[in-house]
Structure formats: structure tokens, C-alpha cells
Design a protein around this motif. Structure first.
Motif, short mmCIF file in Angstrom:
data_model
loop_
_atom_site.label_atom_id
_atom_site.label_comp_id
_atom_site.label_asym_id
_atom_site.label_seq_id
_atom_site.Cartn_x
_atom_site.Cartn_y
_atom_site.Cartn_z
N SER A 172 4.04 -4.69 1.79
CA SER A 172 4.35 -4.82 3.23
C SER A 172 4.19 -6.25 3.75
O SER A 172 4.85 -6.64 4.70
CB SER A 172 3.43 -3.89 4.03
OG SER A 172 2.06 -4.24 3.77
N THR A 173 3.34 -7.04 3.12
CA THR A 173 3.03 -8.37 3.67
C THR A 173 4.26 -9.25 3.83
O THR A 173 4.40 -9.94 4.85
CB THR A 173 1.96 -9.08 2.82
OG1 THR A 173 0.83 -8.22 2.69
CG2 THR A 173 1.52 -10.38 3.46
N ASP A 205 8.08 -7.94 -9.81
CA ASP A 205 7.82 -6.61 -10.34
C ASP A 205 8.65 -5.58 -9.59
O ASP A 205 9.26 -5.88 -8.56
CB ASP A 205 6.33 -6.25 -10.28
CG ASP A 205 5.80 -6.10 -8.86
OD1 ASP A 205 6.40 -6.63 -7.93
OD2 ASP A 205 4.77 -5.42 -8.69
N ARG A 212 8.87 -1.08 -8.91
CA ARG A 212 8.40 0.27 -9.23
C ARG A 212 9.53 0.98 -9.97
O ARG A 212 10.71 0.73 -9.74
CB ARG A 212 8.05 1.02 -7.95
CG ARG A 212 6.87 0.40 -7.16
CD ARG A 212 7.35 -0.69 -6.24
NE ARG A 212 6.31 -1.28 -5.40
CZ ARG A 212 6.00 -0.83 -4.16
NH1 ARG A 212 6.60 0.24 -3.68
NH2 ARG A 212 5.07 -1.43 -3.45
N HIS A 224 -5.17 -7.30 -7.83
CA HIS A 224 -3.92 -7.29 -8.64
C HIS A 224 -2.89 -8.19 -7.99
O HIS A 224 -2.90 -8.44 -6.79
CB HIS A 224 -3.40 -5.86 -8.84
CG HIS A 224 -2.55 -5.34 -7.73
ND1 HIS A 224 -3.02 -4.51 -6.73
CD2 HIS A 224 -1.24 -5.52 -7.45
CE1 HIS A 224 -2.05 -4.20 -5.91
NE2 HIS A 224 -0.96 -4.82 -6.31
N ALA A 240 1.63 -8.97 -8.57
CA ALA A 240 2.80 -8.38 -9.21
C ALA A 240 2.38 -6.98 -9.63
O ALA A 240 1.83 -6.23 -8.81
CB ALA A 240 3.31 -9.26 -10.35
N ARG A 273 1.28 4.44 -4.45
CA ARG A 273 2.60 3.91 -4.79
C ARG A 273 2.99 4.41 -6.19
O ARG A 273 2.13 4.84 -6.96
CB ARG A 273 2.58 2.37 -4.77
CG ARG A 273 2.29 1.81 -3.38
CD ARG A 273 2.18 0.29 -3.39
NE ARG A 273 1.97 -0.23 -2.04
CZ ARG A 273 1.73 -1.52 -1.77
NH1 ARG A 273 1.67 -2.40 -2.76
NH2 ARG A 273 1.55 -1.92 -0.54
N LYS A 311 -8.71 -7.26 2.22
CA LYS A 311 -8.49 -8.11 1.04
C LYS A 311 -9.48 -9.30 0.98
O LYS A 311 -9.43 -10.08 0.03
CB LYS A 311 -7.05 -8.63 1.02
CG LYS A 311 -6.05 -7.49 0.95
CD LYS A 311 -4.65 -7.95 0.76
CE LYS A 311 -3.69 -6.78 0.69
NZ LYS A 311 -2.28 -7.22 0.54
C1 6PG Z 1 4.20 -4.12 -5.43
C2 6PG Z 1 3.89 -5.58 -5.22
C3 6PG Z 1 2.40 -5.75 -5.23
C4 6PG Z 1 2.05 -6.18 -3.82
C5 6PG Z 1 0.58 -6.04 -3.54
C6 6PG Z 1 0.29 -6.32 -2.05
O1 6PG Z 1 5.17 -3.79 -6.11
O2 6PG Z 1 3.48 -3.31 -4.83
O3 6PG Z 1 4.58 -6.42 -5.95
O4 6PG Z 1 1.92 -6.69 -6.17
O5 6PG Z 1 2.46 -7.54 -3.64
O6 6PG Z 1 0.20 -4.73 -3.85
O7 6PG Z 1 0.97 -5.36 -1.29
P1 6PG Z 1 0.85 -5.37 0.33
O8 6PG Z 1 1.57 -6.60 0.79
O9 6PG Z 1 1.54 -4.10 0.77
O10 6PG Z 1 -0.62 -5.39 0.66
#
Ligand code: 6PG
Length: 244
Positions: free
Chosen positions: A44-45, A73, A75, A149, A151, A177, A204
Motif C-alpha cells: 500500500s505504501t 516481486d 504474488r 522483509h 520484496a 496476503r 514499522k
Molecule cells: C508485496 C511487496 C512487499 C511490500 C511490503 C510493504 O508484494 O507485498 O512487494 O515487499 O513492499 O510488504 O507493504 P506495505 O507498503 O503494504 O506496508
């Protein structure tokens, strides 16, 4: 490696700074090499940054026809799935800018994961300079989870192929997720010219402090695996994540 930390009062300022950094990096890459190879992340960021890039001035100021888009990356879901990192970037940004569809190098999350890995690795090789197996990415957007974590490199997991393969399959639970993912490895990420982490939110702050100031523990804190020998790492964070 040169690394710097930029702290902003609010997330919208982080996203504006990231959009401007993206614009400058693309302009320099296109001027010097005729093309810009960039990689996006999900989560989301970055959404606010994607939205900024999809509108003026960035929609017009960026030479989108010379931009190649990859993902750090993905899903393992179809591209039209709400959980797709490609789908998110397409909805918020890519469908609104004149990027060449042939320059969108998405990870095919709809395929069997290993087939998807092989297909993405083959695409990276097609885009690579002669004798190389992946392009040198000019600008990579990364996020960081509250567990450290980045990617789809998750704590407690080290794939033996991280050091010699450009792309791997990962299975990891995080915030509900999709667990199966495909990710670039540090082999590709650490060859990039510039990597920008966008991190926001108080949840975070602990992981960010550990990653930036704590002891090196790349197994526990995968974001510490990102240390390009020649590239730059910029952390763009809000005050909540910075703990200030
Ligand atoms: C994914 C992202 C993952 C993401 C972080 C932060 O596929 O979920 O690539 O690495 O950047 O989990 O996610 P938020 O921005 O939602 O906190």
C-alpha cells in the motif's frame, strides 16, 4: 554502497519525494543510455506515488516510451486479482501513462510458480545486455514489512539460489496476503544503480531501527540483504516509522 535516510513528516511527502526521485532517475537513464529499466513493488505504501506519476506534471514530464517496467516481486495470482502487484500498478499508474506495452515485463503470477520464475528469468535475459542474464536496473522501488522483509525476501528464509539465480519462488505468510510469491533475488537487486525504500507507519519503527542501526542479521532482517556495491540506497520514511 552509499545509503541515506530521508525522514518526512507525513506519508504524502514521502510519496512526492519518491515520485521526484523516480523522475530524475528516469531522465538521467534515458539521457545516458536511451532507456530506463525500473522495478516496482507491491503493497500500500507506494500507491500515492503511483497516483502522482499518473498525473501532471509527471504524466507529461517523464519519457514513458523509453521506460521498461519490471517488478521486484509478485504474488502468485492472476493479473486481474486485487492482490496482484502488476494489477495494482496497472490500475493506478500504467494504464494512465504512454508506456510501451512491450516494455511492461510483468511476472506471470497466473502460471505455475516455477514456470512463472522461468518465464520471468527468460524475460530478464532477453532485456539484458549481451553476455548478461538480467538488465542493470536503474531504479528499484522497495517496501519493507513490519518483520523486516523486502520484496518477497522473508525472515528465516534463505533460498540457496538467492546468490546465483535472478528469480526464485517463495512461500511466506504475511498479513493474509497470498503466500506463494515470485521475487527478484539480491543478485539482481544489488546490481541496481539506485534502490529506494518507502517505509511508513509506526508499526514499522522497530524493524526500521533494527535494519538501519542494529547488528547485521540478514536472515532475520532481509532488508539488510540490500547493499549494492556500486548503487545507492535511499530510505524515504515518515516520522512515525522513524520513531520521531
Ligand atoms: C508485496 C511487496 C512487499 C511490500 C511490503 C510493504 O508484494 O507485498 O512487494 O515487499 O513492499 O510488504 O507493504 P506495505 O507498503 O503494504 O506496508
Amino acid at each position: 554502497m552509499s545509503a541515506c535516510l530521508q525522514v518526512f513528516a507525513r506519508l504524502d511527502a514521502v510519496q512526492r519525494a519518491a515520485a521526484e526521485d523516480f523522475r530524475a532517475a528516469v531522465a538521467q537513464a534515458v539521457q545516458l543510455r536511451g532507456a530506463a529499466h525500473i522495478a516496482l513493488s507491491g503493497g500500500s505504501t507506494p500507491l500515492g506515488m503511483f497516483a502522482l506519476l499518473a498525473e501532471s506534471p509527471y504524466q507529461d514530464a517523464i519519457p514513458w516510451a523509453d521506460v521498461h517496467v519490471y517488478w521486484a516481486d509478485e504474488r502468485c495470482v492472476p493479473p486481474d486479482d486485487p492482490q496482484s502487484n502488476y494489477g495494482q500498478a496497472w490500475q493506478v499508474l500504467l494504464q494512465h501513462v504512454p508506456v510501451n506495452p512491450l516494455h511492461i515485463h510483468r511476472i506471470q503470477g497466473e502460471l505455475d510458480p516455477q514456470i512463472g520464475v522461468d518465464a520471468y528469468a527468460a524475460e530478464l535475459a532477453r532485456q539484458a545486455p549481451p553476455g548478461q542474464v538480467f538488465p542493470c536496473l536503474d531504479w528499484v522501488l522497495l517496501g519493507m514489512g513490519a518483520d523486516g522483509h523486502t520484496a518477497s525476501l522473508f525472515p528465516g528464509q534463505v533460498n540457496p539460489h538467492e546468490a546465483d539465480q535472478p528469480v526464485i519462488v517463495v512461500t511466506a505468510e504475511y498479513q493474509g496476503r497470498p503466500a506463494q510469491r515470485i521475487t527478484l533475488t539480491p543478485l539482481v537487486l544489488n546490481a541496481a544503480r539506485a534502490l529506494v525504500f518507502l517505509v511508513a507507519g509506526r508499526e514499522k519503527a522497530g524493524a526500521l531501527a533494527d535494519v538501519l542501526n542494529g547488528p547485521r542479521d540478514e536472515l532475520k532482517l532481509p532488508a539488510q540483504r540490500i547493499h549494492p556495491p556500486d548503487g545507492t540506497v535511499t530510505w524515504m520514511v515518515d516520522s512515525a516509522a522513524a520513531g520521531v
